[in-house]
Design a protein around this motif. Structure first.
Motif, short mmCIF file in Angstrom:
data_model
loop_
_atom_site.label_atom_id
_atom_site.label_comp_id
_atom_site.label_asym_id
_atom_site.label_seq_id
_atom_site.Cartn_x
_atom_site.Cartn_y
_atom_site.Cartn_z
N MET A 6 36.49 19.41 43.55
CA MET A 6 35.54 20.81 43.57
C MET A 6 36.21 22.25 43.68
O MET A 6 36.34 22.42 43.04
CB MET A 6 34.80 20.39 44.56
CG MET A 6 34.10 18.81 44.00
SD MET A 6 32.64 19.25 42.88
CE MET A 6 31.81 20.81 42.76
N ALA A 7 37.75 21.69 44.10
CA ALA A 7 37.88 23.08 45.04
C ALA A 7 38.82 23.59 43.63
O ALA A 7 38.86 24.75 43.46
CB ALA A 7 39.25 22.87 45.82
N TYR A 8 39.04 22.65 42.65
CA TYR A 8 40.18 22.96 40.92
C TYR A 8 39.22 23.58 40.63
O TYR A 8 38.70 24.76 39.82
CB TYR A 8 40.48 22.30 40.45
CG TYR A 8 41.37 21.84 39.05
CD1 TYR A 8 41.97 22.79 38.84
CD2 TYR A 8 40.63 21.64 38.35
CE1 TYR A 8 42.50 23.38 37.42
CE2 TYR A 8 40.20 22.36 36.67
CZ TYR A 8 41.81 22.62 36.69
OH TYR A 8 41.35 22.78 35.16
N LEU A 9 37.56 23.22 40.47
CA LEU A 9 36.48 23.74 39.56
C LEU A 9 36.40 25.27 40.06
O LEU A 9 35.81 25.92 39.43
CB LEU A 9 35.59 22.78 39.85
CG LEU A 9 36.07 21.36 38.70
CD1 LEU A 9 34.61 20.40 38.84
CD2 LEU A 9 36.20 22.14 37.23
N GLU A 10 36.26 25.18 41.40
CA GLU A 10 35.25 26.73 42.00
C GLU A 10 36.62 27.57 41.82
O GLU A 10 35.94 28.94 41.77
CB GLU A 10 35.21 25.70 43.61
CG GLU A 10 34.15 25.55 44.00
CD GLU A 10 32.61 25.81 43.98
OE1 GLU A 10 32.88 26.98 44.65
OE2 GLU A 10 32.39 25.66 42.02
N LYS A 11 38.28 26.85 42.03
CA LYS A 11 39.34 27.73 42.05
C LYS A 11 38.80 28.62 39.83
O LYS A 11 39.04 30.33 40.67
CB LYS A 11 40.14 27.59 42.27
CG LYS A 11 41.20 28.43 41.57
CD LYS A 11 43.02 28.05 42.53
CE LYS A 11 44.25 29.37 42.19
NZ LYS A 11 45.69 27.88 42.08
N ARG A 12 38.86 27.96 39.40
CA ARG A 12 38.36 28.15 37.61
C ARG A 12 37.40 28.82 37.83
O ARG A 12 37.58 30.00 36.69
CB ARG A 12 38.36 27.19 36.65
CG ARG A 12 40.30 26.27 36.99
CD ARG A 12 39.46 25.24 35.24
NE ARG A 12 39.45 25.71 34.63
CZ ARG A 12 39.13 25.05 32.95
NH1 ARG A 12 40.13 24.53 33.27
NH2 ARG A 12 39.27 25.63 32.51
N GLN A 13 36.32 29.03 38.22
CA GLN A 13 35.25 29.37 38.19
C GLN A 13 35.12 31.02 38.68
O GLN A 13 34.99 32.25 38.35
CB GLN A 13 33.69 29.09 39.30
CG GLN A 13 32.61 29.33 38.65
CD GLN A 13 31.93 28.85 38.68
OE1 GLN A 13 31.43 28.46 39.87
NE2 GLN A 13 30.87 28.57 37.86
#
Length: 245
Positions: A6-13
């Protein structure tokens, strides 16, 4: 694993406003608090980003993906299948995305990229017992002779599909358990679907439920089923009514 994902995906977004995602968690009849943990993420990030699908009874990895519609209910243009143990680094999806873009310009073209641990085989052989190495080599030989060629690691639980590939493959499969990945790749190759293999980071996670002798025997049996039943037309590619196995 979910915190990292989730941290990775939120950062990408955050870095790219055009990037959207959803995470689908399939609880395959577990008896622990998986559902409660998953619902915590649904509450924190919202049902548009995290969804939970549940089975009452365990059906195996293939059954969870197929019968639970884990991949078939995805709404994105690309579908990443990943094991929940966190053995593969989630950011490696970018390597698979790059490779998939070369195979298919958009999600209407069926194609897939396989995450691979083949580059780590020398180290794995050195660390495994002689008996487990014999089982491993026997499995690879059986897969190569009967089902899938040109893919060094069929079993890595980190695979990226275009949406059309997922729709085709997961409505055709029959195997529920460990040899499910072999069937997916067998169907893809039978259809002439472009397949690439990309090295990914991977670490051994304790607590695997794989029992060497019984699991390898079951996998060997299922590989034979894949080849024989498709060859003789008992199973047909494209069927949307899979038989239980």
């Amino acid at each position: 694993m979910m915190d990292e994902t989730m941290a990775y995906l939120e950062k990408r977004q955050y870095q790219d406003s055009g990037f959207t995602y959803e995470v689908i968690i399939v609880n395959d009849g577990s008896t622990d608090n998986t559902s409660d943990v998953a619902l915590g993420y649904v509450t924190k990030y919202g049902a548009d980003k995290v969804r939970l699908l549940e089975f009452t009874h365990n059906r195996g990895k293939g059954g969870a993906v197929r019968d639970g519609e884990g991949c078939l209910s995805c709404r994105g243009e690309r579908v990443l299948m990943v094991d929940a143990d966190g053995a593969t680094k989630i950011s490696d999806v970018e390597r698979l995305e790059e490779a998939l873009s070369k195979l298919a310009k958009d999600h209407t073209v069926p194609a897939l990229v396989v995450g691979s641990r083949a580059h780590l085989q020398e180290q794995a052989v050195a660390e495994r017992s002689f008996f487990r190495n014999i089982l491993m080599y026997g499995f690879h030989l059986l897969v190569y002779v009967l089902c899938v060629r040109g893919v060094g690691d069929t079993q890595c639980g980190f695979k990226l599909f275009t949406r059309s590939a997922a729709a085709t493959l997961f409505t055709s499969m029959h195997i529920n358990r460990w040899a499910f990945d072999v069937e997916v790749l067998y169907i893809a190759q039978q259809l002439g679907m472009p397949v690439d293999e990309v090295a990914v980071n991977w670490k051994e996670i304790e607590g695997s439920k794989l029992v060497p002798v019984w699991s390898w025997l079951q996998m060997g049996r299922d590989i034979l089923f894949i080849r024989l039943r498709y060859t003789f037309g008992i199973w047909r590619i494209g069927s949307n009514k899979p038989k239980q196995q």
